[in-house]
Enzyme design. Structure first.
Site, short mmCIF file in Angstrom:
data_model
loop_
_atom_site.label_atom_id
_atom_site.label_comp_id
_atom_site.label_asym_id
_atom_site.label_seq_id
_atom_site.Cartn_x
_atom_site.Cartn_y
_atom_site.Cartn_z
N ASP A 1 39.59 51.19 41.87
CA ASP A 1 39.05 50.44 40.74
C ASP A 1 39.13 51.27 39.47
O ASP A 1 38.81 52.47 39.47
CB ASP A 1 37.60 50.07 41.05
CG ASP A 1 36.93 49.32 39.91
OD1 ASP A 1 37.36 48.20 39.62
OD2 ASP A 1 35.97 49.87 39.33
N GLU B 1 44.35 50.14 40.19
CA GLU B 1 44.09 49.18 39.13
C GLU B 1 44.33 49.97 37.85
O GLU B 1 43.48 50.77 37.44
CB GLU B 1 42.66 48.65 39.18
CG GLU B 1 42.40 47.62 38.10
CD GLU B 1 40.94 47.17 38.03
OE1 GLU B 1 40.71 45.99 37.70
OE2 GLU B 1 40.04 48.00 38.29
#
Length: 706
Positions: free
Chosen positions: A342, A378
């Protein structure tokens, strides 16, 4: 109680069958107490007197799995110097393998009194916070082996443990929303029939429900608020939180592996649940604030590139050690097959800028365990210069946000989209070829947990996040969505047919694109969140997958179409090439045709003005199954059928001419204008030079046998 010196490594609580070794790092502490917690609310404190390189440690014979514990740190409390030690706060072990309980958000879990941020709060937090748990590491893995699915054969399914299983009609109620629910045969059967090879789980590291959300009677459903980087989230366990969550997670991985399905974890190493300077003191802040967090020029505050209040200090050797130890633990002890990171750009901020040569990437590259699993970034964060799609090192793959945006733009009819769409369809060579990566570096998706579901993407122009309690200000406002003429629910058959066709267009485009496809859980059922594009706090039927009832007729449904498209991709290597197209005939294949060719709807090869035309929203692409340049696993030549993909993203019905020199006889295998999307049995046959009529906003796939 006997207290032996113990060892400084491994960090955390390590049970060896006779007792437990405890080790914790803090450079700031003057003294650390290990507190063994008892069910009557009392505790036994043991001072950790042995110190090696700022690691305090002790071995306690007879301390067994299930024992709850925490730390109390005696040291300086001087926020203006970045120091926040306070022995009144019971702290979680950063290396805890399991965490018990939850936080009730008493004022005592904070380092200050409410309304007085400069005060010091010496209330005991122990009765109101979570505790660490000693875990039995022994588990019978049997003959478990990682599937090790090659990227070119990978189909990723992003899912939430609770959201995927909570409403499944075939699961016993006690297993819904749990790791055991993931391992249930009904769930595994769905994944295997769909053609999924890799299950990507939204955060399962122990996370915290934010104080603000609890006060609003909401929950941190998504889980991007980690406090325990080694501990499986305890509320997803069906039968206890004193280490049972570890066993249950392992059992789920073992069952998924047996079905040939990999398990990838969505991990959040960019920040912790302790938030800003006004957040709670739960672990890292009280142990050694300045060693774990990036502090601003005024050390009372935190540098925040994540939008969550803090960022971990990626130039600290102890933070880097924590992350690498955590990653290795989940691979070696929990048998997971990879990670999706993330806001991964934050991990590359060794100083300020995103740096491809940061220490984190160096450590991952040389690590013999972590470097061998799937690593997905990401590739952005909310800091300056944080959008880094295409800029991660060669070992990494990336969520391709540009793919998502371009495919959405094409199907909603945006002008001047064809050229970029061609690049995204063929693996985004403009992003990945220059650094030695291949099409498989691109994780392609049109929807994910963050944003509209597939159904909502074609049903809403605007977000509808009122239920989140933030005045509809949260969530992305520019979604590149199109409601097909009516906002939200409608009974208009024309609008509903168009929406169904658009969903088939998105699924088909995803499976026909070079790269690695990722589906979002429930999209195969046209799951809706009622237009909420930021359902992070909706732990309810807004977010949970609504499954069809057992025995429901699936013919003609989006689920049947999705299965057919996944298996079309899996059956044909021309859609999952490991090398980029050359745009010319390939040597050694004895085929004079180029490996790829682009045509206008009139059947003429595309020229520059065709790509640049603002009004052009349609094209055909020829994929030559006889011109695949990469060899098979034993060096053999790979040969496949050839395909002609026809895209009509305009609102008008168009006739597409079949090119005259690329095959005499073709057969329709996909037509998204049909309700079922895939013609039953053998579709219509089409000859060279003939025309195929495509309705507005549809695609058709023709196959020429090898």
């Amino acid at each position: 109680m006997q207290v032996w010196p113990g060892q400084a490594y491994p960090l955390g609580a390590t049970y060896d069958g006779a007792g437990t070794n405890f080790a914790v790092y803090s450079e700031a502490a003057r003294r650390i107490e290990l507190c063994l917690l008892h069910d009557d609310g009392s505790e036994t404190a043991v001072e950790l007197r042995e110190t090696d390189a700022f690691v305090r440690h002790a071995y306690l014979p007879g301390v067994m799995p299930g024992q709850r514990y925490g730390f109390r740190v005696h040291g300086p409390y001087a926020p203006d110097r970045g120091q926040r030690c306070n022995s009144a706060k019971l702290l979680l072990d950063p290396y805890a393998r399991a965490i018990s309980g939850s936080i009730d958000w008493s004022e005592s879990v904070y380092g200050y009194h409410f309304g007085k941020p400069d005060s010091r709060n010496d209330l005991d937090s122990a009765p109101h916070t979570m505790s660490s748990v000693v875990v039995n590491p022994y588990f019978d893995w049997g003959d478990d082996r990682p599937p090790r699915t090659d990227y070119h054969r990978t189909v990723i399914y992003e899912a939430h443990v609770k959201g995927l299983t909570m409403l499944h009609p075939e699961l016993p109620k006690e297993l819904r929303g749990t790791y055991a629910g993931l391992a249930h045969p009904a769930v595994i059967s769905h994944l295997t029939e769909l053609g999924v090879t890799t299950l990507e789980l939204m955060p399962v590291h122990q996370f915290v429900n934010d104080h603000r959300l609890v006060d609003a009677e909401l929950n941190n459903y998504w889980g991007y608020n980690t406090i325990g980087f080694f501990a499986p989230h305890n509320s997803y366990a069906s039968w206890g939180d004193r280490g049972e969550q570890v066993l249950e997670f392992k059992q789920a991985v073992r069952a998924l592996h047996k079905a040939g399905i990999e398990v990838i974890l969505d991990v959040v190493y960019n920040h912790t649940a302790e938030g800003s300077h006004l957040g709670p003191t739960l672990s890292f802040r009280g142990l050694d604030n300045a060693s774990y967090y990036r502090l601003s020029d005024d050390p009372r505050y935190y540098t925040d590139t994540t939008g969550t209040g803090n960022s971990l200090l990626m130039r600290s050797p102890h933070v880097l050690q924590l992350i690498m130890d955590s990653l290795r633990y989940w691979v070696t002890e929990m048998h997971v097959d990879g990670f999706r990171f993330d806001l991964a750009a934050t991990l590359a901020r060794q100083f300020h800028e995103v740096d491809r040569l940061s220490s984190f990437f160096d450590l991952v590259q040389q690590d013999p365990v972590v470097s061998q699993v799937k690593l997905i970034a990401e590739p952005w964060d909310v800091g300056e210069g944080g959008y880094q799609v295409g800029n991660f090192p060669p070992l990494w793959t990336e969520w391709n946000g540009k793919y998502r945006d371009t495919v959405r733009d094409l199907w909603r009819g945006e002008p001047r989209t064809l050229a970029e769409f061609a690049s995204r369809l063929t693996g985004s060579s403009d992003l990945y070829q220059d650094d030695g990566r291949r099409p498989l570096a691109s994780i392609n998706f049109t929807t994910c947990h963050d944003g509209f579901t597939l159904h909502d993407l074609v049903s809403y122009n605007d977000k509808h996040n009122e239920a989140n309690g933030e005045g509809n200000r949260d969530g992305e406002s520019h979604n590149r969505s199109w409601n097909c003429g009516t906002e939200g629910d409608t009974s208009d058959p024309g609008v509903r047919d168009l929406r169904d066709r658009q969903m088939r267009n998105f699924i088909a485009t995803l499976m026909l694109s070079q790269g690695v496809p990722m589906l979002s859980h429930g999209d195969e059922f046209a799951r809706t969140q009622g237009g909420n594009n930021n359902a992070y706090c909706q732990d309810n039927e807004v977010s949970w997958v609504r499954w069809p009832e057992p025995g429901a007729d699936e013919d003609g449904t989006l689920l049947a179409f999705t299965r057919a498209m996944v298996w079309l991709r899996r059956d044909h290597p021309v859609f999952r090439r490991r090398r980029f197209f050359h745009g010319r005939p390939v040597e050694g294949t004895h085929d004079e045709l180029s490996d790829i060719a682009w045509f206008t709807p009139e059947g003429e090869e595309m020229v520059q003005r065709d790509w640049q035309s603002a009004s052009a929203r349609a094209l055909s692409v020829f994929l030559n199954g006889h011109a695949i340049s990469e060899p098979g696993p034993r060096g053999e030549r790979i040969a496949d059928d050839s395909f002609l993909l026809m895209f009509n993203a305009s609102a008008d019905e168009l006739d597409f001419a079949v090119p005259v020199n690329h095959g005499r006889q073709w057969q329709v295998v996909v037509d998204t204008a049909r309700k079922e999307g895939v013609p039953p049995g053998a579709g219509p046959k089409v000859g060279a030079g003939e025309r195929v009529r495509l309705v507005g906003r549809s695609l058709t796939v023709l196959r020429r046998p090898a």
